[in-house]
Design a protein around this motif. Structure first.
Motif, PDB file in Angstrom:
ATOM      1  N   SER A  13       0.837  -1.206   0.000  1.00 50.18           N
ATOM      2  CA  SER A  13       0.000   0.000   0.000  1.00 50.18           C
ATOM      3  C   SER A  13       0.871   1.254   0.000  1.00 50.18           C
ATOM      4  CB  SER A  13      -0.990   0.001   1.161  1.00 50.18           C
ATOM      5  OG  SER A  13      -0.342   0.116   2.401  1.00 50.18           O
ATOM      6  N   ASP A  14       1.956   1.244   0.748  1.00 53.32           N
ATOM      7  CA  ASP A  14       2.891   2.380   0.729  1.00 53.32           C
ATOM      8  C   ASP A  14       3.517   2.542  -0.649  1.00 53.32           C
ATOM      9  OD1 ASP A  14       2.454   2.990   3.404  1.00 53.32           O
ATOM     10  OD2 ASP A  14       4.256   1.930   4.093  1.00 53.32           O
ATOM     11  N   TYR A  15       3.970   1.442  -1.229  1.00 50.24           N
ATOM     12  CA  TYR A  15       4.606   1.463  -2.550  1.00 50.24           C
ATOM     13  C   TYR A  15       3.668   2.047  -3.609  1.00 50.24           C
ATOM     14  CZ  TYR A  15       6.778  -0.256  -6.829  1.00 50.24           C
ATOM     15  OH  TYR A  15       7.335  -0.347  -8.091  1.00 50.24           O
ATOM     16  N   LEU A  16       2.383   1.717  -3.501  1.00 46.73           N
ATOM     17  CA  LEU A  16       1.399   2.198  -4.461  1.00 46.73           C
ATOM     18  C   LEU A  16       0.915   3.618  -4.169  1.00 46.73           C
ATOM     19  CD1 LEU A  16      -0.699  -1.056  -4.922  1.00 46.73           C
ATOM     20  CD2 LEU A  16       1.010  -0.101  -6.479  1.00 46.73           C
ATOM     21  N   GLY A  17       1.371   4.185  -3.057  1.00 49.87           N
ATOM     22  CA  GLY A  17       1.047   5.573  -2.764  1.00 49.87           C
ATOM     23  C   GLY A  17      -0.151   5.792  -1.857  1.00 49.87           C
ATOM     24  N   TYR A  18      -0.656   4.730  -1.250  1.00 46.24           N
ATOM     25  CA  TYR A  18      -1.773   4.885  -0.314  1.00 46.24           C
ATOM     26  C   TYR A  18      -1.198   5.244   1.053  1.00 46.24           C
ATOM     27  CZ  TYR A  18      -4.738   2.700  -3.797  1.00 46.24           C
ATOM     28  OH  TYR A  18      -5.424   2.412  -4.954  1.00 46.24           O
ATOM     29  N   SER A  19      -1.665   6.334   1.610  1.00 45.98           N
ATOM     30  CA  SER A  19      -1.158   6.762   2.909  1.00 45.98           C
ATOM     31  C   SER A  19      -1.812   5.993   4.057  1.00 45.98           C
ATOM     32  CB  SER A  19      -1.384   8.259   3.105  1.00 45.98           C
ATOM     33  OG  SER A  19      -2.757   8.562   3.022  1.00 45.98           O
ATOM     34  N   ASN A  20      -2.905   5.297   3.756  1.00 49.72           N
ATOM     35  CA  ASN A  20      -3.658   4.581   4.782  1.00 49.72           C
ATOM     36  C   ASN A  20      -3.846   3.131   4.332  1.00 49.72           C
ATOM     37  OD1 ASN A  20      -5.846   3.482   6.296  1.00 49.72           O
ATOM     38  ND2 ASN A  20      -6.476   5.547   6.835  1.00 49.72           N
TER      39      ASN A  20
END
Length: 43
Positions: A13-20
């Motif tokens: 999720s971090d890698y894909l740019g989701y902050s949550n």
């Protein structure tokens, strides 16, 4: 990515740019009908 990268759901999720992470899981479940963890166990 879930099947081949060895990354955690949080890492993906971090890698894909989701902050949550929870939001990523919610969107993933909406699209696939299962959580990322369920998906990894199924595949």
């Amino acid at each position: 990515m879930l099947q081949q990268s060895g990354m955690t759901v949080e890492g993906i999720s971090d890698y894909l740019g989701y902050s949550n992470k929870s939001y990523f899981i919610k969107l993933f479940k909406r699209e696939t009908g299962m959580t990322p963890s369920e998906y990894m166990a199924w595949h």
